[in-house]
Every structure is written in C-alpha cells, then in structure tokens.
Design a protein around this motif. Structure first.
Motif, PDB file in Angstrom:
ATOM      1  N   GLY A 380       4.866  57.639  19.735  1.00 47.26           N
ATOM      2  CA  GLY A 380       3.536  57.400  20.292  1.00 47.26           C
ATOM      3  C   GLY A 380       2.694  58.630  20.451  1.00 47.26           C
ATOM      4  N   GLU A 381       3.321  59.777  20.642  1.00 53.62           N
ATOM      5  CA  GLU A 381       2.577  61.011  20.860  1.00 53.62           C
ATOM      6  C   GLU A 381       3.570  62.162  20.731  1.00 53.62           C
ATOM      7  OE1 GLU A 381       1.684  61.571  25.087  1.00 53.62           O
ATOM      8  OE2 GLU A 381       2.925  59.820  25.461  1.00 53.62           O
ATOM      9  N   PRO A 382       3.056  63.368  20.598  1.00 54.93           N
ATOM     10  CA  PRO A 382       3.985  64.495  20.541  1.00 54.93           C
ATOM     11  C   PRO A 382       4.738  64.595  21.872  1.00 54.93           C
ATOM     12  CG  PRO A 382       1.746  65.164  19.896  1.00 54.93           C
ATOM     13  CD  PRO A 382       1.641  63.788  20.486  1.00 54.93           C
ATOM     14  N   ASP A 404      12.594  61.736  17.118  1.00 53.32           N
ATOM     15  CA  ASP A 404      11.168  61.741  17.428  1.00 53.32           C
ATOM     16  C   ASP A 404      10.485  61.162  16.198  1.00 53.32           C
ATOM     17  OD1 ASP A 404       8.495  62.390  17.743  1.00 53.32           O
ATOM     18  OD2 ASP A 404       8.859  64.438  18.422  1.00 53.32           O
ATOM     19  N   THR A 405       9.913  59.964  16.362  1.00 56.76           N
ATOM     20  CA  THR A 405       9.432  59.222  15.200  1.00 56.76           C
ATOM     21  C   THR A 405       7.912  59.252  15.135  1.00 56.76           C
ATOM     22  OG1 THR A 405       9.340  57.179  16.481  1.00 56.76           O
ATOM     23  CG2 THR A 405      11.417  57.653  15.361  1.00 56.76           C
ATOM     24  N   TRP A 406       7.363  59.842  14.104  1.00 55.43           N
ATOM     25  CA  TRP A 406       5.908  59.830  13.921  1.00 55.43           C
ATOM     26  C   TRP A 406       5.527  58.731  12.946  1.00 55.43           C
ATOM     27  CZ3 TRP A 406       2.960  60.077   9.545  1.00 55.43           C
ATOM     28  CH2 TRP A 406       1.561  60.066   9.766  1.00 55.43           C
ATOM     29  N   TRP A 407       4.588  57.903  13.381  1.00 59.46           N
ATOM     30  CA  TRP A 407       4.057  56.860  12.494  1.00 59.46           C
ATOM     31  C   TRP A 407       2.839  56.244  13.147  1.00 59.46           C
ATOM     32  CZ3 TRP A 407       5.106  51.364  13.559  1.00 59.46           C
ATOM     33  CH2 TRP A 407       5.856  51.145  14.732  1.00 59.46           C
ATOM     34  N   GLN A 408       2.266  55.222  12.533  1.00 57.87           N
ATOM     35  CA  GLN A 408       1.002  54.640  12.997  1.00 57.87           C
ATOM     36  C   GLN A 408       0.974  53.129  12.738  1.00 57.87           C
ATOM     37  OE1 GLN A 408      -1.360  57.029  10.101  1.00 57.87           O
ATOM     38  NE2 GLN A 408      -2.227  57.981  11.935  1.00 57.87           N
ATOM     39  N   THR A 409       0.047  52.471  13.391  1.00 51.92           N
ATOM     40  CA  THR A 409      -0.159  51.046  13.129  1.00 51.92           C
ATOM     41  C   THR A 409      -0.307  50.820  11.622  1.00 51.92           C
ATOM     42  OG1 THR A 409      -1.331  50.896  15.238  1.00 51.92           O
ATOM     43  CG2 THR A 409      -1.657  49.082  13.700  1.00 51.92           C
ATOM     44  N   ASP A 495      -4.424  62.723  11.896  1.00 52.40           N
ATOM     45  CA  ASP A 495      -3.658  63.693  12.686  1.00 52.40           C
ATOM     46  C   ASP A 495      -3.684  65.076  12.027  1.00 52.40           C
ATOM     47  OD1 ASP A 495      -2.750  62.093  14.777  1.00 52.40           O
ATOM     48  OD2 ASP A 495      -1.007  61.400  13.671  1.00 52.40           O
ATOM     49  N   ARG A 510      -4.523  64.274  17.246  1.00 49.60           N
ATOM     50  CA  ARG A 510      -5.597  63.707  16.430  1.00 49.60           C
ATOM     51  C   ARG A 510      -6.659  64.767  16.153  1.00 49.60           C
ATOM     52  NH1 ARG A 510      -4.539  58.447  14.507  1.00 49.60           N
ATOM     53  NH2 ARG A 510      -6.750  58.505  13.973  1.00 49.60           N
ATOM     54  N   ASN A 516      -5.295  59.913  22.655  1.00 49.38           N
ATOM     55  CA  ASN A 516      -4.000  59.270  22.820  1.00 49.38           C
ATOM     56  C   ASN A 516      -3.649  59.298  24.307  1.00 49.38           C
ATOM     57  OD1 ASN A 516      -1.262  58.574  22.792  1.00 49.38           O
ATOM     58  ND2 ASN A 516      -1.016  59.390  20.725  1.00 49.38           N
ATOM     59  N   ARG A 521      -3.557  54.428  21.536  1.00 49.34           N
ATOM     60  CA  ARG A 521      -4.715  54.934  20.820  1.00 49.34           C
ATOM     61  C   ARG A 521      -5.989  54.375  21.392  1.00 49.34           C
ATOM     62  NH1 ARG A 521      -3.522  54.309  14.537  1.00 49.34           N
ATOM     63  NH2 ARG A 521      -5.768  54.304  14.252  1.00 49.34           N
TER      64      ARG A 521
HETATM   65  C1  6R9 Z   1       3.502  54.106  16.407  1.00 50.68           C
HETATM   66  C2  6R9 Z   1       2.201  54.383  17.062  1.00 50.68           C
HETATM   67  C3  6R9 Z   1      -0.599  56.388  16.050  1.00 50.68           C
HETATM   68  C4  6R9 Z   1      -0.906  57.793  16.511  1.00 50.68           C
HETATM   69  C5  6R9 Z   1      -0.633  58.823  15.452  1.00 50.68           C
HETATM   70  C6  6R9 Z   1      -0.352  60.060  16.291  1.00 50.68           C
HETATM   71  C7  6R9 Z   1       0.381  59.495  17.493  1.00 50.68           C
HETATM   72  C8  6R9 Z   1       2.668  58.486  17.154  1.00 50.68           C
HETATM   73  C9  6R9 Z   1       3.939  60.240  17.292  1.00 50.68           C
HETATM   74  C10 6R9 Z   1       2.598  60.656  17.413  1.00 50.68           C
HETATM   75  C11 6R9 Z   1       3.261  62.853  17.591  1.00 50.68           C
HETATM   76  C12 6R9 Z   1       4.970  61.252  17.349  1.00 50.68           C
HETATM   77  N1  6R9 Z   1       1.834  59.536  17.332  1.00 50.68           N
HETATM   78  N2  6R9 Z   1       3.938  58.907  17.138  1.00 50.68           N
HETATM   79  N3  6R9 Z   1       2.267  61.961  17.562  1.00 50.68           N
HETATM   80  N4  6R9 Z   1       4.565  62.540  17.497  1.00 50.68           N
HETATM   81  N5  6R9 Z   1       6.263  60.948  17.275  1.00 50.68           N
HETATM   82  O1  6R9 Z   1       2.139  55.049  18.066  1.00 50.68           O
HETATM   83  O2  6R9 Z   1       1.110  53.834  16.441  1.00 50.68           O
HETATM   84  O3  6R9 Z   1      -0.605  53.250  18.217  1.00 50.68           O
HETATM   85  O4  6R9 Z   1      -1.196  53.387  15.772  1.00 50.68           O
HETATM   86  O5  6R9 Z   1      -0.727  55.461  17.111  1.00 50.68           O
HETATM   87  O6  6R9 Z   1      -0.054  58.144  17.597  1.00 50.68           O
HETATM   88  O7  6R9 Z   1      -1.549  60.648  16.712  1.00 50.68           O
HETATM   89  O8  6R9 Z   1      -1.741  58.973  14.591  1.00 50.68           O
HETATM   90  P1  6R9 Z   1      -0.410  53.914  16.905  1.00 50.68           P
END
Ligand code: 6R9
Length: 643
Positions: A380-382, A404-409, A495, A510, A516, A521
């Motif tokens: 969800g965030e760093p 630590d999983t980075w991803w997006q909708t 990002d 972002r 965030n 978001r």
């Molecule tokens: C899955 C989710 C996406 C935005 C993304 C980024 C931030 C998500 C993160 C992260 C750093 C991580 N983000 N995971 N930043 N480390 N592990 O959260 O989807 O609600 O679409 O948000 O969240 O900025 O662009 P969503």
C-alpha cells in the motif's frame, strides 16, 4: 550502508529457490508467451489458450490468452470440490471477539455461491451486467464477487466506508442496475449503516437501479422498498447454477481508483489474464502451501482485497481469513489475538497499521502466540525501516521473512516484491521484479535512465503482463491519457523509484497529484472538488504532507467567498463536509485559510510551493518569481507557522 536481512533457507517444498528465480525471471522476459501459457496451466480452461500476450502500448490495446475460455468462479471454487471439498475456504472473525466465528469449507462455499448466483439471476442480472457490491467485511462480500463471476456479471465493489455521493457516482459511471448490500456492517463496535447509505445514494438525482439485494448481518430493522429491495433469503435458491463459459478477455470487474485529475476512474480487469496473475503472484510471493491460513487484512473494497482476500487464495485452493474488525478494537492486541486464534501462517497488512500498532508498544503483541506465523507481508505504501524492523523482529519473532509488495489497482497483483526464500531483504525496499515484469526508469523528458549503479527516476513498465488493466470503463481515451501519454510506449505508474546497484527497487512515492493516506489512494482533485461544493469556499488546493502514522496527511489550503472568515468552527464544518461528500478516509488533517493561492501569471496553482509550506520546508521553495503575487508566499508561511 543499508541493511540487508538474509532470507531464510528455502524449505524443501518452496515454489522458488534463489536459482529458480533467476532462471524463471530470465525465461519470463525472453519467452513471455511460453512462460505465461505454462503458468496458465494451473487453471482449468474450457478451451485452453494457444495465444499469449497480444498488446501494444502506443496506442494501448492489451489482450492475453485471447483464444482461451474459462470461468473464474469454477477455478476458485468448483474445481477444488473433488480434491478439497472439506478443506476450509474461508474463516471469518467478527468485529467483536466475543461473538461467534465462522468457517466455510469449499463445499459450503460452493453452495453459498450458487445460492447467491441464483438470487442475482432472479433479480434479473445477466452476463455482462454491472453489479455494485457495497458490503461489510463478511463472507457474503466475497461470495457476492464469486456469484457475479459465476454468471458472467461484472462486479464493481465500493468500499463500505464511502459516502452515498460516492456510491451514486460509481453506480452512474458504470451504469450498474443492481446493488448487493447488507443491513449494516460493524467496525470497532459501531454499526455502519450500509443499507441506509444505499437508500440515500439511490435518492440522489439521476441514480436508478432495478434491484437491491440485502443480506441480513446485524439484524437491524431497515426499511425495504417494495419492488426494489429484496432480502437475500427471498431470492436465494439451491437450484443448479452452472458457471457461465467466458472468453479470457470478457470483463471480470471494475474497481474505482483515484488519479491525479477528475473523478475516480473505473479500472477494468478481464478474466483470464487477471486469474493467472492472481494465482501466480499469490503462490510465489507468499510461497503458499496447502492447509496454511492466509490473512490479508485489506477490505474487499480495495484491489488488495480483490486479489488477496478472494481470488488469489481460492485459485490456489487456500484458506483465507476474513476479518470484519479494526486493529485497535477492543484493544491494540486485536490483530495478534486473531493470528493466535486462527493459527494464521501468512499475514499481509499495510505499513500504516504496523506504525499505529508499533506506537502502542510490543506489550500488546507478546501475550498472543505467534508461533503459527511463517511469513509477513506489507502493501500500500513504502514502509519505513523502523516499522519494518518492528514487524520482523517483534511480530515475526525474527524468524519470518517479510515481503514488501509494490503494485497498483491497475496492475491486478504484485509487480515488484521480495520473494521470501529467493531474495535477501532490504528493509524499505520492495525488492525485485516479479516474473514477466520489466520496470524501467525514465527522466522528466522520458529518456530511459540506465546504468549498473544506483539510478532514480519515474517508474514505468516496459511491457505488458497478464494482470494488467485493459481500459478505464467506458473511456479508453482516459486510459491512454492517464497511463500511456506521459511517456509514450510505456505504462507510467505515477510513482517515483530508485534502483540500487544490487537490482533492488525502492519506491519513493507518487510523483503526480495523488496522495497516499493510510495506504489509500486519494486524488487531491477529488478533495478539492468536494471542498469547493461548500457554499463558503471559493477555492481549494490540496496537497499531501508527512504524517507519522498515515504516511501522508491531507493538507487543504482554502480561500473563502467574500464576507466569510476562517474559524475553528468553519474548519470543523468543512472536515465534516468532506467526510459526507467522499467518506471518512478523505477527512482533511489540516485546513489552512488563506486570502489567496500561489498562482503563475497564467493562473496555474503552484503546488510545489504549497507542498513545501505544508511540509514546513521553507528553504527549498525554488523560484517564486513567476508568481502573480510573490508576497503571498510570506503570508502563507506566516499562516503555517502560526498554526
Ligand atoms: C495495491 C495498492 C497503488 C499505489 C502505488 C504506490 C503505493 C503500493 C506499495 C506502494 C511503496 C509498496 N504502493 N504498494 N508504495 N511500496 N509496497 O495499494 O493499490 O490502492 O491502487 O495504490 O500505492 O504509490 O502507486 P492502489
């Protein structure tokens, strides 16, 4: 020198050792179609695909497995009946720990999904129809999603914390004619009036639906409108309900998410590619093993809940825990109590929750047994290294890897993530790219930033992956504009990121006008439009600023209509106003009344300056000479300092 925490020795049944990662990653990039068609074999297809990815980013046109056919609900539920019918699909932990828990085997889940699918059919839902789901975090929320995918309806889940205005906007945008809701939800001992919110949404001008399916949860007495509202029990039936045979590229769901401009976008995911992505990321990132209890604390109203509460675990025949409550009710030990009670092996949550619980102290954690835990994840965030350390050392007793999983909708599932037994961990870094993901950094002009050492830039993805969103519902031009126009030919994530010399990725946050807040978001434009609807507000500019617990807080600069004065009362009223317009997650943290906003001579608000002032960082305001009224900056700083 940054920390490195070595990964634990790979268990003999791990899905991915360090050596396997290198081989598999290389193959996923060099032979993507062969790689993904092979991964797709983990699903049942009524027609096996022969085609892999067919895509272009300029203009964006994306398809995966286009000649394949399948049903997602069949893959998530029915497929497991012969081998795992008696295994638990869902465990439910209620808001109040003294009320009963619940569990459903795959067989029981199947029966429930069939009942709900039949109810939807009786309501008139047909393949391709959009169905709005506005539910608490109870099993029936996930059942509603599965029932839609069973009959080929497209679900649009709206987070239960959103306001009637927000529900209405989403219903209208995707022309949804059906709503599934509950009488009430429960959060932290308080009732959430879900049905009443749906009623209020449907009373707004221009909103009309054909039917509302109401699930009883708290038993509250809610008014039912004849011909429109239906109790679940009155429409449910056990009649046979076969899974609709779907093309891989048939729409599966729409999920609204905030962008830097305008109203939230209805991000559209399709069936086959999303299913493969959800299944593969769940299996590898969490190294899921049969029988383990997996708990993702996200709400199904967010993409994390879609992919890792419902679809990912079930596609793997796993056991997913659904928790209705909140981390601090009845006390700050609630998460850890749930972990002990259900013997959770894998726990996946947001840094904001970890920070909030860390602040309360380890004494809330240690009384609860955590010996069942094998792996921890964040999303969800760093995550700041201090919180990472606490999570790893205290919650995970130093023995559980942290992913630590980075991803997006828009990405459907994990994109950059540590793999638990393949990668050493660096607290604060999301690790390495998942299979098939080719991250790329570009500078402001779009020129790729390359080199073997540390590099930094705007994070783009160079090629398509199966889980990628296909479009913005009803507005492909907006899809193109939002993700493929800033840096043509690449998917732009919004990002910023740094890649270090070891190939680890560090998300810096972002770079657009999205903030965030507690891992959610929020488009600053959305909060601004809500504020200017208030009769006393002339103009509003919203920026994010650092917040200890939430990651970012919402800072609002406001100018008032002639004849009005800023006051604490008005500030409180505006906070309430935004909560009502959008929902509690958008509540402003700070309101700053000002007599003007810093604008260029052409009238563009200089957000850079507003961000710096909100951050209390006055040394780095940069060039203010292009401002129409340069003296305004001093008044804004004074206002900030007088707070
Ligand atoms: C899955 C989710 C996406 C935005 C993304 C980024 C931030 C998500 C993160 C992260 C750093 C991580 N983000 N995971 N930043 N480390 N592990 O959260 O989807 O609600 O679409 O948000 O969240 O900025 O662009 P969503």
């Amino acid at each position: 020198m940054r920390d490195i925490v070595p990964h634990p020795a790979p268990p003999s049944d791990t899905h991915c050792t360090p050596e396997q990662y290198d081989v598999m990653y290389r193959r996923s990039i060099e032979q993507p179609d062969a790689f993904w068609l092979e991964q797709a074999e983990c699903l049942d297809w009524s027609r096996k695909p022969a085609k892999g990815g067919e895509w272009s980013f300029d203009p964006p046109q994306i398809a995966w497995f286009a000649d394949g056919r399948l049903n997602l609900c069949h893959n998530a539920v029915d497929r497991h009946l012969p081998s795992r019918g008696d295994a638990k699909a869902f465990l439910f932990e209620p808001d109040d720990p003294s009320t009963p828990t619940r569990s459903l085997t795959y067989r029981e889940l199947h029966a429930e999904v069939v009942r709900m699918a039949n109810a939807l059919k009786t309501l008139g839902v047909r393949k391709g129809d959009r169905v709005t789901i506005y539910m608490p975090m109870i099993v029936e929320g996930a059942v509603a999603m599965l029932a839609c995918s069973r009959i080929g309806a497209v679900h649009s889940v709206v987070f239960g914390g959103f306001s009637p205005e927000s529900i209405a906007g989403r219903i209208m945008d995707c022309e949804s004619r059906f709503v599934i809701t509950a009488d009430e939800g429960l959060r932290g001992g308080k009732a959430v009036p879900l049905k009443a919110n749906v009623d209020a949404a449907l009373d707004l001008p221009g909103v009309a639906v054909d039917g509302v399916l109401v699930i009883p949860h708290t038993g509250a007495d809610v008014p039912m409108r004849a011909g429109l509202d239906h109790w679940y029990a009155d429409l449910a039936s056990d009649a046979d309900c076969p899974c609709e045979d779907m093309a891989a590229e048939d729409p599966l769901f729409i999920l609204y998410t905030s962008g830097s401009t305008g109203k939230p976008k209805g991000v559209l995911h399709t069936t086959g590619g999303y299913a493969v992505w959800a299944a593969a990321t769940f299996r590898y990132t969490f190294d899921y093993q049969p029988g383990e209890v997996f708990w993702c604390s996200a709400d199904i109203g967010w993409v994390t809940g879609h992919t890792y509460v419902t679809y990912g675990p079930l596609l793997n025949g796993g056991t997913s825990l659904i928790f209705e409550g909140v981390p601090n009710y009845p006390d700050h030990g609630r998460f850890w109590q749930v972990i002990a009670r259900h013997e959770v092996a894998i726990f996946y949550t947001a840094p904001t929750a970890i920070r909030a619980l860390m602040r309360e102290g380890s004494r809330w954690v240690t009384p609860h047994a955590r010996s069942s835990l094998r792996l921890l994840g964040t999303v969800g965030e760093p995550i700041n290294p201090e919180a990472w350390r606490w999570y790893h050392d205290v919650v995970g007793e130093g023995r559980c890897p942290v992913v630590d999983t980075w991803w997006q909708t828009e990405t459907g599932g994990h994109m950059i993530t540590t793999l638990p037994y393949a990668h050493d961990m660096k607290p604060g870094s999301a690790g390495r790219p998942f299979f098939g993901v080719e991250p790329l950094l570009v500078d402001a002009e779009g020129t790729p930033v390359t080199g073997d050492g540390e590099i930094e830039g705007n994070l783009c993805i160079a090629r398509s992956w199966p889980g990628q969103a296909r479009t913005v519902h009803g507005d492909h031009a907006r899809f193109t504009e939002a993700y493929f126009s800033t840096f043509p030919g690449k998917y732009f994530t919004g990002d910023g990121a740094r890649r270090d010399a070891d190939g680890y990725w560090w998300i810096t946050g972002r770079v657009d006008d999205v903030i965030n807040v507690s891992g959610h978001r929020m488009g600053t434009a959305e909060v601004e439009s809500a504020l200017v609807l208030h009769p006393k507000v002339a103009e509003a500019a919203v920026v994010g600023y650092p917040h200890d617990i939430k990651g970012q807080g919402i800072y609002c600069y406001i100018t008032l209509m002639e004849g009005n004065e800023g006051s604490d009362d008005l500030a409180a009223e505006l906070r309430q106003w935004v909560r009502k317009e959008i929902g509690p997650i958008a509540t402003p943290d700070h309101l700053h009344f000002t007599d003007g906003l810093p604008k260029t001579r052409s009238g563009k608000i200089m957000r850079r300056i507003l961000r710096k002032i909100a951050e209390n960082d006055y040394g780095a305001l940069g060039d203010t000479s292009t401002l129409a009224d340069p003296t305004l900056v001093d008044r804004l700083i004074e206002g900030r300092q007088n707070d």
